[in-house]
Design a protein around this motif. Structure first.
Motif, PDB file in Angstrom:
ATOM      1  N   THR A 248      10.975   9.672   4.499  1.00  0.00           N
ATOM      2  CA  THR A 248       9.219   9.779   3.688  1.00  0.00           C
ATOM      3  C   THR A 248       8.237   9.243   5.362  1.00  0.00           C
ATOM      4  O   THR A 248       8.475   7.996   5.282  1.00  0.00           O
TER       5      THR A 248
ATOM      6  N   PHE B 226       5.207   8.022   5.696  1.00  0.00           N
ATOM      7  CA  PHE B 226       4.122   7.429   5.278  1.00  0.00           C
ATOM      8  C   PHE B 226       4.548   5.797   5.442  1.00  0.00           C
ATOM      9  O   PHE B 226       5.437   5.082   4.955  1.00  0.00           O
ATOM     10  N   ARG B 227       3.903   5.072   5.654  1.00  0.00           N
ATOM     11  CA  ARG B 227       3.741   3.596   6.134  1.00  0.00           C
ATOM     12  C   ARG B 227       2.245   2.814   5.390  1.00  0.00           C
ATOM     13  O   ARG B 227       1.383   3.813   5.902  1.00  0.00           O
ATOM     14  N   ARG B 228       2.301   1.333   4.619  1.00  0.00           N
ATOM     15  CA  ARG B 228       1.266   0.954   4.545  1.00  0.00           C
ATOM     16  C   ARG B 228       0.055   1.325   5.523  1.00  0.00           C
ATOM     17  O   ARG B 228       0.545  -0.032   6.576  1.00  0.00           O
TER      18      ARG B 228
ATOM     19  N   ILE C 210      -4.080   5.099   4.983  1.00  0.00           N
ATOM     20  CA  ILE C 210      -2.502   4.719   3.647  1.00  0.00           C
ATOM     21  C   ILE C 210      -2.329   3.488   3.122  1.00  0.00           C
ATOM     22  O   ILE C 210      -2.660   2.247   3.932  1.00  0.00           O
TER      23      ILE C 210
ATOM     24  N   SER D 225      -1.080   2.346  -0.533  1.00  0.00           N
ATOM     25  CA  SER D 225       0.178   2.619  -0.559  1.00  0.00           C
ATOM     26  C   SER D 225       0.862   4.079  -0.763  1.00  0.00           C
ATOM     27  O   SER D 225       0.396   4.725  -1.002  1.00  0.00           O
ATOM     28  N   ALA D 226       2.403   3.553   0.399  1.00  0.00           N
ATOM     29  CA  ALA D 226       3.231   4.982   0.499  1.00  0.00           C
ATOM     30  C   ALA D 226       3.751   5.003  -0.716  1.00  0.00           C
ATOM     31  O   ALA D 226       4.676   3.896  -1.574  1.00  0.00           O
ATOM     32  N   ASP D 227       4.677   6.458  -1.458  1.00  0.00           N
ATOM     33  CA  ASP D 227       5.595   6.202  -2.402  1.00  0.00           C
ATOM     34  C   ASP D 227       6.370   7.648  -2.271  1.00  0.00           C
ATOM     35  O   ASP D 227       5.664   8.767  -2.358  1.00  0.00           O
TER      36      ASP D 227
ATOM     37  N   ASP E  51       7.274  10.513  -0.529  1.00  0.00           N
ATOM     38  CA  ASP E  51       6.238  11.632   0.474  1.00  0.00           C
ATOM     39  C   ASP E  51       5.181  12.106  -0.140  1.00  0.00           C
ATOM     40  O   ASP E  51       4.274  12.889   1.013  1.00  0.00           O
ATOM     41  N   THR E  52       4.328  10.884  -0.986  1.00  0.00           N
ATOM     42  CA  THR E  52       3.192  10.855  -1.107  1.00  0.00           C
ATOM     43  C   THR E  52       2.943   9.566  -0.939  1.00  0.00           C
ATOM     44  O   THR E  52       3.850   8.441  -0.717  1.00  0.00           O
ATOM     45  N   ALA E  53       1.267   9.178  -1.205  1.00  0.00           N
ATOM     46  CA  ALA E  53       0.816   7.963  -0.529  1.00  0.00           C
ATOM     47  C   ALA E  53      -0.662   8.584  -1.343  1.00  0.00           C
ATOM     48  O   ALA E  53      -1.025   9.618  -1.064  1.00  0.00           O
TER      49      ALA E  53
END
Lengths: 291, 170
Positions: A224, A226-228, A250, A252-254, A256-258
């Motif tokens: 994961t 991505f970070r906000r 970014i 919002s991250a969720d 491995d997608t953001a």
């Protein structure tokens, strides 16, 4: 009231034939419409020139009104800025204090970078921009996210060229008229940009969602990354978009997608720059092994 | 004395009476050239709403084929793939023609409902055409646009009625 009975031609043969012909024409038009849609799937540039002419003709009206709209839109911002002037001043001063040491550090890094590149004999050929343009309109009713710019074939603009502003990447040129062109914004669902995270260099793909946001997909599995608040810049992989242009932040991250917000807000763009298509340098030839 | 057939009587109207409806639909399509840069499709499709307004107000005004030139004109400026307006608008008018049976009573609410269904069909259809031609899924961003258009539709019905009174004034 009951609906009117206008579609009943009665016994008049002529009226009946007329009604019949009208329906035949309508169904023929329907079929032509479907044919055109299929054609635009197979060959997206097919009728682009027709539309480009229409945009060329209406561009003066659009361009003339743009200043008024911008003025009206920024009134609220100006009032807010005046209201918050004291607090903003203080905050900016503090930010400047914090930024100054970083600036010195950045200069030192830049110098070292240049020296190392000289050592490696890497030469960077900076391509001059093709045109500096104004962004004057967009497709506000359609699901496509296209914007109109004020340069076309007369300035050397060609389909596929990337467009950026001071803030970041805007999109790429889609249809070119003589004095105007339409660009596909980053937020269009048909636009994909290879990007990387600034924090850790993880490669990702940025695709528009059609609602003003961008979806990011990491190109590594099982993590994961991505970070906000992460900054995303173009990676230059595969050409077209030059590397290291800021793309999005970014939101919002969720997994491995953001979901990210584009940095260059098209609604506030004054000017944009059309760049030449980026060709990545050829990779070095593999060493020839002599038996 | 000879009784004039219906076609000749229709021609006797001033040219303004013929031009105003077509011009108003085209003007609606042209509103997209206003210098507003939108992040999402939020504007109602003005051209389509004028077309539906005229169609519901004066069913005898146009045959269904009028949607072909008007839809093509809209496609030039809307940014949709060419053919999307032609197909969806013609289909809408053909279905409306089929629904014009004498058994159905009409009032303000029925017209709004019919207009709402037609608008939802055309906007969702337009998004589907975009998905088909450029890929990606863009159906969700269209939902607010459908809501805005449906809410604004009675205003356009009134606008058509206003224009209708003006165009038929001698």
């Amino acid at each position: 009231m009951a609906s009117p009975q206008h579609r009943r031609p009665g016994f008049s043969r002529r009226a009946r034939l007329g009604l019949f012909t009208a329906y035949v024409a309508a169904v023929a038009g329907l079929i032509v419409g479907i044919g055109l849609i299929i054609l635009s799937r197979v060959d997206p540039i097919g009728y682009a020139s027709l539309r480009a002419v229409a945009t060329d003709i209406t561009a003066p009206i659009t361009g003339a009104g743009r200043a008024v709209v911008r003025g009206a839109g920024s009134v609220a911002d100006n009032v807010g800025a005046y209201w918050n002037a004291g607090g903003q001043n203080r905050a900016l001063r503090e930010e400047l204090e914090r930024a100054r040491p970083k600036l010195v550090q950045a200069r030192a890094t830049e110098f070292e970078n240049r020296r190392l590149k000289q050592l490696l004999r890497l030469s960077e050929v900076a391509h001059p921009p093709i045109a500096t343009v104004r962004v004057i309109g967009s497709t506000a009713t359609s699901s496509r996210r296209l914007a109109t710019i004020t340069a076309g074939r007369n300035m050397g603009v060609r389909p596929g060229q990337p467009v950026r502003s001071v803030d970041g990447l805007v999109g790429r040129v889609a249809e070119v008229g003589f004095t105007t062109a339409r660009i596909v914004l980053l937020t269009d669902a048909g636009n994909t940009v290879p990007v990387k995270l600034v924090r850790n260099g993880v490669p990702a793909l940025a695709t528009g969602r059609g609602d003003g946001r961008i979806e990011l997909r990491a190109l590594i599995a099982g993590e994961t990354p991505f970070r906000r608040g992460d900054l995303v810049v173009s990676s230059g992989t595969g050409g077209i978009y030059p590397p290291n242009i800021p793309v999005a932040v970014i939101a919002s991250a969720d997994g491995d997608t953001a979901v990210a917000a584009p940095l260059a807000d098209p609604a506030r763009l004054d000017f944009a720059v059309v760049l030449d298509v980026f060709h990545p340098d050829m990779p070095p030839l593999p060493p020839t092994v002599r038996p | 004395m000879r009784i004039q057939p219906a076609e000749e009587r229709r021609i006797a109207l001033p040219p303004r009476a013929r031009i105003v409806p077509i011009a108003s639909v085209m003007a609606g399509s042209l509103l997209t050239i206003l210098p507003v840069i939108a992040d999402a499709p939020l504007w109602p499709p003005f051209g389509l709403m004028m077309l539906l307004g005229w169609r519901l107000l004066r069913p005898e005004l146009w045959q269904a084929w009028i949607a072909i030139p008007l839809g093509a004109f809209d496609d030039l400026f809307s940014g949709q793939p060419l053919g999307s307006g032609i197909m969806l608008w013609t289909l809408t008018l053909l279905v409306l023609d089929m629904m014009d049976n004498p058994a159905m009573w009409r009032d303000y609410w029925v017209e709004w409902l019919v207009g709402a269904i037609a608008l939802a069909f055309c906007l969702a259809g337009g998004a589907a055409v975009v998905t088909l031609t450029t890929g990606g899924s863009v159906l969700m961003p269209v939902l607010p646009q459908i809501a805005i258009s449906v809410a604004a539709f009675p205003f356009f019905l009134r606008l058509c009625a206003l224009l209708d009174r003006w165009r038929l004034r001698l």
